[in-house]
Structure formats: structure tokens, C-alpha cells
Write a protein that holds these residues in place. Structure first.
Motif, mmCIF file in Angstrom:
data_model
loop_
_atom_site.group_PDB
_atom_site.id
_atom_site.type_symbol
_atom_site.label_atom_id
_atom_site.label_comp_id
_atom_site.label_asym_id
_atom_site.label_seq_id
_atom_site.Cartn_x
_atom_site.Cartn_y
_atom_site.Cartn_z
ATOM 1 N N TRP A 150 -33.654 -14.613 27.857
ATOM 2 C CA TRP A 150 -33.150 -14.075 26.598
ATOM 3 C C TRP A 150 -31.647 -14.328 26.525
ATOM 4 O O TRP A 150 -30.913 -14.040 27.464
ATOM 5 N N ALA A 154 -27.721 -11.826 21.964
ATOM 6 C CA ALA A 154 -28.672 -12.413 21.021
ATOM 7 C C ALA A 154 -28.765 -11.588 19.740
ATOM 8 O O ALA A 154 -28.527 -10.375 19.735
ATOM 9 N N GLY A 264 -32.251 -14.472 19.419
ATOM 10 C CA GLY A 264 -33.235 -14.261 20.462
ATOM 11 C C GLY A 264 -34.630 -14.298 19.886
ATOM 12 O O GLY A 264 -35.576 -14.709 20.549
ATOM 13 N N CYS A 294 -36.442 -20.464 19.675
ATOM 14 C CA CYS A 294 -36.311 -19.109 20.204
ATOM 15 C C CYS A 294 -37.636 -18.371 20.047
ATOM 16 O O CYS A 294 -38.619 -18.931 19.577
ATOM 17 N N ASP A 295 -37.653 -17.093 20.449
ATOM 18 C CA ASP A 295 -38.848 -16.271 20.271
ATOM 19 C C ASP A 295 -39.183 -16.144 18.780
ATOM 20 O O ASP A 295 -38.322 -16.309 17.907
#
Length: 306
Positions: A150, A154, A264, A294-295
Motif C-alpha cells: 500500500w 495514499a 491506494g 492500484c486497488d
């Protein structure tokens, strides 16, 4: 806010490191509740045992389930020993995506986490067919976790649709912001940013209409989007400096802004069970997802359209 206290983690059977489980534990430490670590297994060699007695075949299958359960217990041992409430569930199923979706449907989960692979920091996250099926069909939010750490400082980037006159889209925009703010406040006070894209002026208009003023048209479209963003952000006390309205295709604008903001996670909406179209029209949302690094958190509306 949806209370993410009953979390399902879809375990990757081919990885000894489980980023999705790690992220679930991170959320659990801040939100409480329980985690179910779910793994569907199947061994093609089982198909070659038809000559064996039924009892022997069943014994073989149970032994393989037990072996993978112990493997999963080993993966989660540090978390379990520290007191995290983790239920281990290993089942025999020859289609992983169907097994996961069945578990989601019957388990009453608040959130599903699954690992998404990223083989190079400079490349977009890679989504498998199973990932896509879960994103399209899951009745609860789905968090796709990339296999990278992570980022420090973020942000959570919410991709919103600023052009629709559809009340359901407006309601979903507000839900995305509300849910993200509530989650971010409990998870390391993550900063929330809103991003919207508006279209480039069609070239054919300037060609077909000699008196057409492309710049004035573009300014008017941008103005409409800025007003829509203002109407969305003000009830949530979000400053204008924390919102972004950029010209271009969403699949280019959203990932680019997300990278600039050190995102993030990018939060998108999901309408229906056959495609992602909440934040954007048609298949645009899926194109956005293909470009993310990213996520990803996908959230459904409170009430689905008929």
C-alpha cells in the motif's frame, strides 16, 4: 455506512503470499468483525480414480481438502495467533468462480476481497476471467487488492458520473462518496478525492457547423461538469481543491489522476449483474479498470434498477 464486519477473502491457491487476506486483517483491526478465508479446490487427477470404490474416492477427496486446509491455516497462522477471528473454509469445486459466487450469495457478506496480480509496477493490474465475473455479479462490494505494498500517504479516489440525469446515478454518486468517506475516516484517515471526466469536443461539429465555436462549447461543457461536481461535493464538506474535473476519455483521465494522487484505491459504482456501468456508460468502466495500477473497490447501488 455499510459495516464491513463480515468479510470474505477469496484465497489464491497458487500464492504463498496472500495480499487480500493481509488487507482484510488490516480492515478487521479497525472495523472489527470476522473474516472467512475461502478456498475452492479441485484436482484433475481425481477424474482418473473412477475405478476406485466410492469410499476410496471420497477418502482421497477429503484428504486433499484436509491438506489444503492445513496449508491455509499455515498462511493465516500469525493472524489467528494474534486473535483475529478467521474462519477457514475449503470446499471441493471444479469451477472456482462459481464456488466463490455461491459463497457470496449464501454467506451474507459485507465485503469480498480478492487478489489481483500486477507483474510490473509500471503495468496495469491484471484481471482474470474469475475476477471479472466476481466484479460483475457480486451482490456486495468487491475489493480487488494488488500484490504490491500500500503506498505511503495514499488517497482514495472516487470516480463519479457527472453527466447523467438519471436519479439512480446521482444516488449512487452520493453513496460512493459517503461510503468512501466513512471507510477512509476509520482506515488511517485516508484522504478522499473525487474525479470526473468530460468529453472532448466532437470534431465533426466544427466541420459540419462553420460558425461553431469549439472553445465556447468546451467551456460550457466543463462549466456544467464543475457545477455538478460542486453540487455533489458540498453536502460532504469536500473542498473544491480535492475534486478534479478533466477533459478526456474516462479510461484515460481516471487512471492518470489516480496515479498523480498516489491512489491506494479507486472506487467505482456497479449497476446490474451483466456489466459495470455505474460511473460511466456502456463498457467504459471496464476500460477504466483495465488501466488501473492500484486497488479497486466496486460498490453497488442501494436498489438495483429493474
Amino acid at each position: 455506512m455499510t459495516q464491513y464486519k463480515n468479510i470474505l477473502v477469496a484465497i489464491d491457491p497458487d500464492q504463498d503470499d496472500q495480499p487480500a487476506l493481509r488487507r482484510a486483517v488490516y480492515l478487521n483491526h479497525r472495523l472489527g468483525g470476522k473474516i472467512t478465508a475461502f478456498l475452492a479446490i479441485y484436482d484433475l487427477s481425481y477424474e482418473l480414480t473412477t475405478a476406485l470404490a466410492t469410499e476410496e474416492r471420497e477418502s482421497m477427496r477429503q484428504e486433499m481438502i484436509q491438506q489444503r486446509t492445513e496449508w491455509l491455516r499455515y498462511q493465516a497462522r500469525v493472524y489467528i495467533e494474534s486473535g483475529v477471528d478467521i474462519v477457514l473454509k475449503v470446499i471441493w469445486h471444479n469451477r472456482q468462480q462459481e464456488a466463490i459466487l455461491q459463497e457470496i450469495e449464501t454467506g451474507g457478506y459485507d465485503l469480498v476481497l480478492k487478489m489481483a496480480h500486477q507483474y510490473d509496477r509500471l503495468e496495469a493490474v491484471i484481471f482474470t476471467p474469475t475476477d471479472w465475473q466476481i466484479l460483475r455479479k457480486s451482490p456486495c462490494p468487491v475489493w480487488m487488492v494488488k500484490d504490491q505494498p500500500w503506498p505511503e500517504d495514499a488517497t482514495a479516489v472516487v470516480a463519479v458520473n457527472l453527466v447523467s440525469d438519471d436519479q439512480q446515478h446521482d444516488d449512487l454518486n452520493r453513496k460512493l462518496v459517503r461510503e468512501t468517506q466513512a471507510l477512509a475516516s476509520q482506515v488511517n484517515q485516508t484522504a478522499v478525492r473525487l474525479v470526473g471526466a468530460y468529453p472532448i469536443t466532437p470534431v465533426n461539429l466544427a466541420i459540419e457547423l462553420p460558425d461553431f465555436d469549439a472553445q465556447s462549447y468546451s467551456d460550457a461543457v466543463r462549466g456544467q461538469h464543475l457545477l455538478a461536481m460542486k453540487a455533489l461535493r458540498q453536502p460532504f464538506s469536500i473542498d473544491s481543491a480535492d475534486t478534479y474535473v478533466e477533459q478526456g476519455e474516462p479510461e484515460e483521465v481516471i487512471p492518470e489522476i489516480a496515479a498523480q494522487l498516489n491512489a491506494g484505491v479507486v472506487v467505482l459504482g456497479n449497476f446490474g449483474r451483466t456489466g459495470l456501468s455505474a460511473a460511466f456508460l456502456g463498457n467504459t468502466a471496464e476500460q477504466v479498470i483495465d488501466h488501473l495500477r492500484c486497488d479497486l473497490l466496486v460498490i453497488r447501488p442501494d436498489a438495483l434498477p429493474e
